[in-house]
Write a protein that holds these residues in place. Sequence first.
Motif, short mmCIF file in Angstrom:
data_model
loop_
_atom_site.label_atom_id
_atom_site.label_comp_id
_atom_site.label_asym_id
_atom_site.label_seq_id
_atom_site.Cartn_x
_atom_site.Cartn_y
_atom_site.Cartn_z
N PRO A 99 21.36 -23.22 -10.27
CA PRO A 99 20.82 -23.42 -8.92
C PRO A 99 20.46 -22.06 -8.31
CG PRO A 99 22.97 -24.49 -9.20
CD PRO A 99 22.78 -23.58 -10.37
N THR A 103 23.89 -26.36 -2.64
CA THR A 103 23.04 -26.98 -3.65
C THR A 103 23.52 -28.39 -3.94
OG1 THR A 103 22.28 -26.86 -5.96
CG2 THR A 103 24.44 -25.93 -5.48
N VAL A 104 22.59 -29.26 -4.33
CA VAL A 104 22.98 -30.61 -4.75
C VAL A 104 23.60 -30.59 -6.14
CG1 VAL A 104 21.20 -31.71 -3.34
CG2 VAL A 104 20.69 -31.16 -5.74
N MET A 105 23.41 -29.49 -6.87
CA MET A 105 23.98 -29.36 -8.22
C MET A 105 25.44 -28.94 -8.13
SD MET A 105 20.72 -27.62 -10.20
CE MET A 105 19.77 -26.95 -8.83
N ASN A 133 27.84 -25.34 -9.01
CA ASN A 133 28.01 -24.55 -7.79
C ASN A 133 29.19 -23.59 -7.95
OD1 ASN A 133 28.10 -23.51 -5.24
ND2 ASN A 133 28.02 -25.48 -4.19
N ASP A 143 16.68 -26.94 -5.67
CA ASP A 143 17.19 -28.30 -5.88
C ASP A 143 16.10 -29.29 -6.30
OD1 ASP A 143 19.80 -27.61 -5.36
OD2 ASP A 143 19.82 -28.39 -3.30
N THR A 154 15.86 -29.98 -10.17
CA THR A 154 16.76 -30.94 -10.82
C THR A 154 16.45 -32.36 -10.38
OG1 THR A 154 19.02 -31.21 -11.61
CG2 THR A 154 18.74 -31.02 -9.23
N GLU A 155 15.99 -32.55 -9.14
CA GLU A 155 15.60 -33.89 -8.69
C GLU A 155 14.40 -34.40 -9.50
OE1 GLU A 155 15.16 -33.26 -4.52
OE2 GLU A 155 17.29 -33.64 -4.10
N GLU A 186 22.74 -34.68 -10.89
CA GLU A 186 22.18 -33.43 -10.38
C GLU A 186 22.44 -32.23 -11.31
OE1 GLU A 186 22.90 -36.27 -7.06
OE2 GLU A 186 24.07 -35.54 -8.76
N SER A 187 23.65 -32.16 -11.85
CA SER A 187 23.98 -31.01 -12.70
C SER A 187 23.58 -31.22 -14.15
CB SER A 187 25.49 -30.73 -12.61
OG SER A 187 25.84 -30.39 -11.29
#
Length: 285
Positions: free
Chosen positions: A149, A175-177, A181, A205, A208-209, A229-230
């Motif tokens: 991220p 981050t959404v990941m 993080n 972000d 990854t989306e 997400e990750s």
Amino acid sequence: VFITATDGNHGEGVAWAAKKFGCQAYVYMPKGTVESRVQAIRDVGATEVLVTDYFYDDTVRMANKRAEENGWTMVQDTAWEGYEKIPTYIVQGYTTLAKEAVEQLKEKGVDAPDLVILQAGVGAFAGGVLGYLVNHYGEKLPKVIIAEPDAVACIFESAKINDGNPHASTGSCETVMAGLNCAEPCLVTYPTLRDYPVAYAACPDFVTEEGMWLLGKPLAGDDKVISGESGAVGMGLLYELTQNPDLAEIKARLGLDEKSVVLLISTEGNTDPDHYAEVLAKETL
């Protein structure tokens, strides 16, 4: 009694194993962790799941302090000076995944992929898989990119500083990941991540989306992959490398074309159902 800090998957594994062997597991999670990830760890039998007021790295320190105070065993997938044995075992465990991937590629008639994209938080997973690939392929090692991220890219930032040492990320840690993080590199794997990749990517972000969407809405004939997400940042990065004209020079330097064989590894399923549904609800990227 085991204790660990986690953004999700690692803590679930520790809690599951502890219950299997009749032990206790205390699992600490960083601030902002969504309830679905907390509940998943409770569901496999954790003794206690606590969401802290800190980001991942300070949550690790908090868990380690409690381990030292109580004589508990810290089971962490990142390493620091004086704490390297257990992280090394975990990194060795990741090599099993790499071995299976290589064997499956051979079954498809692929001696070696042209490119491998590995996502990194502290770099335990990425370093373990890359370490196996280095030993297996030797001088024929595929090109490898490490993806993180952009808000918390400790391996990327260490590579930019380029003094041979690991450095903590200076990003916002927003981050959404969540599983990536992590602001401080794992000392066990950092030398591998320093010496062998051809590139490092700090990904917003939306990347990854894009990966989540592409895997979840495949073209006709392709299998659907539910990737969180990750787990999907590699696919999103591949999409950007092949489709974004601003990255055409990097694409050319990587030798990417329609014949390229690219290895991606999804390390997370649908662990945040609300966000996953929101991403997949989009009609187009």
